[in-house]
Design a protein around this motif. Structure first.
Motif, short mmCIF file in Angstrom:
data_model
loop_
_atom_site.label_atom_id
_atom_site.label_comp_id
_atom_site.label_asym_id
_atom_site.label_seq_id
_atom_site.Cartn_x
_atom_site.Cartn_y
_atom_site.Cartn_z
N TYR A 26 0.81 -1.23 0.00
CA TYR A 26 0.00 0.00 0.00
C TYR A 26 0.84 1.28 0.00
O TYR A 26 0.36 2.33 0.41
N LEU A 67 -9.04 -2.06 3.57
CA LEU A 67 -8.78 -0.79 4.27
C LEU A 67 -10.01 -0.32 5.04
O LEU A 67 -10.05 0.81 5.53
N GLY A 92 -6.47 -3.47 10.41
CA GLY A 92 -5.67 -3.25 9.22
C GLY A 92 -4.51 -4.22 9.09
O GLY A 92 -4.70 -5.44 9.08
N THR A 113 -1.95 5.08 10.96
CA THR A 113 -2.41 5.05 9.58
C THR A 113 -1.59 6.08 8.81
O THR A 113 -1.71 7.29 9.08
N ASP A 140 -2.00 1.10 9.08
CA ASP A 140 -1.04 0.65 8.06
C ASP A 140 0.17 0.01 8.70
O ASP A 140 0.91 -0.74 8.07
N SER A 146 3.81 -4.09 9.12
CA SER A 146 3.57 -2.95 8.23
C SER A 146 3.17 -3.42 6.85
O SER A 146 3.71 -4.39 6.33
N ARG A 147 2.22 -2.72 6.26
CA ARG A 147 1.94 -2.93 4.84
C ARG A 147 2.54 -1.79 4.01
O ARG A 147 2.24 -1.66 2.83
N MET A 148 3.38 -1.01 4.67
CA MET A 148 4.11 0.08 4.02
C MET A 148 5.62 -0.16 4.19
O MET A 148 6.39 0.79 4.31
#
Lengths: 379, 379, 379, 379
Positions: free
Chosen positions: B166, B177, B185, B214, B235, B254-256
């Motif tokens: 993301y 999301l 999340g 986020t 996130d 983390s998706r970041m």
């Protein structure tokens, strides 16, 4: 170019590293051998001071550091003593108008650090903290990339410094485990390094959410002794932290990191890319460019290990192709400090930088006690 | 040996994985092709259900999962829907006396999870959560080593699950999301996996000190749309945690995690040794034995990558030498579930295990809101 | 789209892999379950054939492969037998007008391979050799990059396939160690794979300078037996080779590569860059771009691991993010073969490709005997 | 303990490394600063000699190396000149009764090397070749393990030294590309190092099957010049080799190894285990113990990275935990040489060792010309 004459205080393992590194500088940067010299050494006992002077090849030794500071043929005081002596020596050297190069962590606490930073500013002398890991080329390259905006918006970071030096519960008490000498445990000894690197690359910290723990609370008072002594500093420190820019990250510090020799790493994640440094692989900076989708490889992204061995200012063979190491980073740190004297410019990392790291550590300790986030502004 | 007839609910990406993995089981374990069969599939639209049935080669499809549950020729309900449908389906399937295999995270919240665990216990059916990463041989080996006391006293742990799905702020809103569909999340989607692995290897958690954030709070409502939709889940989730045994550790979710494809790792440090698992190098478990000082190499210790490809019960070629992968771990997870039916033994990871992970996640969320540690007993 | 009905001959470890991989194709490519089916299986004994048919779920089995070839409901013959049966089956299947999918190495020798290539050409059937490693996405990506001229002038290459399957001298004799069954040793079994990859990426070979050796020349005739049997094939084969383009390289092949599980790697060095593939890290292709000096990172070059998991034509979840594996490469190899039938296009790697690899291996053997370079044109 | 006074001949990149390394020895081994001193330096021009003397801090300089050799206050002649001057200087220094420390490769050819080895033997002086890579702790550990029989029967080996220093065809001619100055190309410059390591660990070589090639045959005579000069040495050398013990292996040497900084590695495979050294990861020796099946981990084998940083005789902080590097290996090499003088024991690697490596290189060259294996006994 003024000849730089150094007075070295303390000659344990790290004192020896400082001495050797000074001596290597002329070869790395093409200077005259006599442009930098250790002119005297002080340790706590005359006998060890004499042996140090012989090993270094310097004319003067003493067991009273004040005498060293008092000498006219000394320009720089280099402090390699345990932490609890830093403040006193710095105040004295600043008063004497000497430039000061001081090992980390700068001080025992925030108040000491603030006082030392104030003193050198007032005295108008150059002063630098030995955060030598800043001077690995890959770290310098990471700093450049972040400053150039390579990461775009920074999402998060992670840092770690693990060693395994104290996993054996039979290992006896030492000065590194006593708060009155060190000011703190793994957080101070190892944490100061990784926290400085993150601060150097990412900027000031705002707040910390830390948990410290002492895993082995009693150790033999001496080797083989049945008498037990209490360990009153942390073995492990886990931090969540936010920078002044709002970036959230995590830091792991442990001297009980079983299997680690010198596991110092950081990672920074941003919208434009990511950066990884690993002291175990110090010739490279690992860099991911999220924009490579448009690159010459036609739409493929991936971590790249970029060579980071040739970034020292004015360097010469064999620095071009050989992996930089611990000793080399000290030589560069010292050289930059000496250049700050020669060129009359600000030394960095400064005592203010050292004091900021001190605040991060203090916030971590207070946070651990309170079980909540603590702002640096409040310590 | 009873033929196992499965009713599959949901046929997105993970539903397809489940279907393919069931079909591979006979080859891996030497079973008759017809010993396991998908007998029907349900999705929300008749058209997608029909296509799924054709791809799977199963005789029955429906857009009403209740009809699937109602059929006599179904023994197992496999749930691959978004999280907000899990509870309803589980309650219905348990009531109908079906065995249940449910994707992670088990539920939307602690209350739902507790209810589901209670329901399957009351119904006397077998129920398992799809924590497929438990079934990588290297993870199974880590569990064995910890249970055998290999680590001695456990000092600390670290876990991580990073993806980078993301990082692009132009990526539009999706069901992943939206809290009302997912319950949470990155913590729920990725965190449930790594938290389960740590729980599996280290035992129950006692308390959590978490910070969730986020990073991108608004996204285009649809691809290319100018209308923005609010992201109401995390996130990134950074956790400090303590197990019931008192072991302290840290978890990064983390998706970041820019640059990460599927960066799932854990490390455990103990007085006797250390263990590292990395999903990016899944054929090996990395193990450090602090006792190797006395070993045949005459006093040398170091991390060892021990081969972990041949640990599946009853496995056959080519499992012996090939790197285990995602699909293979699903096949093993399913096979162990089916064996729990055939052998009438407890399925694991159970819904109670799923409910414990749910509590860890809830504690992390509450901790993040309050800024303090939260005990699992209090959520 | 014609339904593809396969007759599988041989059901040892690799036969099982083929069967499982066919069954996974619909899930990977979104086909109807019944578009590809194993319609019959032949092994040497009726009992094993029956068990194979039950595991596969196919209606027909036999201990006479000729009967399988003779059936009208079979479109493709898939050959998973030991090497010495390949020629006979291929000639028979080609005569019967069946498409042929044959395990590597294609044949026992150059003459057989040439005859088989000629036979399938004459029969007008599709024919492909199972060089499944070609179908790892990272290898496909390497091929694309070389074809696009990414490497510029190619300087040199290196390939290796090491396993450690025979380091134990108590391991008894097996068919893999008998020339009359296999045609050759490590060179044929492992070497055919790595030589095919190099040929695939770099083009035809011109000449070879090889040294083969049998490290353990006698083994127990059977497990625990005191009787010894002579090993008459190579355990290790070291090659220097030149491609038709004049590029020089080296290839290491060993089944005595102590410590190796499946160590298959290649590297290509060129003026414009370099490429590395490692089966132990198959999600990535390692690529060095010598032109990066001008790139967005401002003058830094280094190896980059480019993600290579999403390169399959028409692929679907979960292929996007999961590491490709051995089984997946077989599914892609089979799918491309089946597409050659559906689309009536040339299958690749063809039997001519298999025959070229056979020539490289023959040249290596002759070179080892003579102690000089041998041209492929002369074998 | 006699003070060691060194006369250094040659002060390019490697001369500077030698000078810096001598100066670091007292810190690493606890010696008096004045126990080792560079007493004079000679280069070909008075101006560069003067600058060298200033950088080193030595009292004497000259542009005539004979004058340096003639001085009474010099005990050791250290030769850092291009290869074509080694023989003349060694013969002269030996005649003058000086101990000799000479950079690699020892000589321009086998005859020169034999003469030099004979001369130092006749003169009774200590003489050592600077094969500094022998003095990485991990290499020393590998040697120990092989001598202790850890590998059991040795199956095969592989060595490599790749650099990428000449991939740019616009890089102009240099002395390293001229046979009359160097005696040979990559084989001599890089190959001498890796061949010495293999010889050191595995023992004498018996025969070689080599292929050498010059990939870029013409280069600009000077930077930017349109005039082209012919390169008459090899860029790449691929060797198969057999040791006197019959062990077969392969060696890759290239200065066109695109992407390599300093890629020096070796691997040895044996029935009892395997060993890997990689200069890119020099803190560790990678070791596989085939007997670990019976070890404390209960039947699991795998490569282990054993720490190899603390193996220097008499070493002190900070050697214990920091990664050894290029400079450190030179300091150890020099220290061992100086100890051979102090303790009146044989220096190693000796000139006989250097002469053996010279024979391997000569055999490789002749083999490449003839296209067959060549025995060392025949060169």
């Amino acid at each position: 170019m003024q000849k730089i004459r150094i007075g070295l205080i303390g000659y344990g393992g790290i004192g020896r590293v400082h001495a050797a590194a000074y001596r290597a500088i002329p070869f790395h940067y093409g200077l005259r051998a006599d442009s930098i010299a250790i002119a005297g050494v002080a340790t706590t006992r005359l006998e060890t001071a004499k042996r140090a002077a012989q090993e270094i090849g310097c004319p003067y030794f003493t067991n009273d550091y004040r005498e060293l500071i008092a000498r006219d043929d000394i320009d720089v005081i280099d402090i390699c003593t345990p932490n609890n002596a830093h403040h006193e020596i710095v105040m004295s050297a600043a008063e004497a108008g000497k430039h000061i190069y001081c090992e980390k962590p700068l001080a025992m606490n925030v108040a000491e650090a603030a006082g030392m930073a104030q003193a050198v500013r007032a005295a108008g002398v150059k002063a630098q903290v030995t955060f030598n890991f800043r001077f690995f080329p890959a770290v310098m390259r990471a700093k450049e990339l972040v400053e150039a905006g390579f990461l775009g918006r920074v999402f998060s970071f992670r840092g770690r410094y693990h060693r395994s030096s104290y996993i054996d519960s039979d290992k006896p008490m030492s000065w590194r485990l006593q708060r009155e000498i060190t000011g703190g445990g793994a957080l101070f000894d190892l944490g100061s390094h990784i926290l400085d690197l993150l601060y150097y690359v990412l900027g000031e910290f705002d707040s910390v959410n830390g948990t410290l723990d002492t895993l082995i609370r009693e150790r033999p008072a001496a080797k083989g002794s049945a008498e037990m002594a209490r360990v009153d500093v942390d073995d492990i420190a886990l931090l969540q932290a936010r920078t002044a820019d709002g970036t959230l990250g995590t830091v792991e510090i442990s001297r009980m990191g079983t299997g680690a020799a010198n596991d110092l790493t950081f990672e920074i994640f941003g919208q434009g890319g990511a950066i990884r440094f690993d002291l175990g692989d110090p010739a490279w900076l690992h860099v991911y460019d999220a924009r490579d989708a448009e690159g010459p490889l036609g739409g493929e992204r991936g971590f790249r290990q970029i060579e980071a061995v040739s970034r020292y200012d004015g360097q010469r063979a064999p620095d071009w192709t050989m992996t930089p190491d611990f000793m080399r980073s000290h030589a560069e740190s010292q050289y930059q400090f000496i250049r700050s004297i020669w060129d009359d410019k600000a030394a960095a990392p400064s005592f203010d930088d050292g004091a900021h790291v001190q605040k991060i550590m203090a916030a971590a300790e207070r946070s651990s006690e309170k079980g909540t986030w603590v702002r640096l502004a409040d310590v």
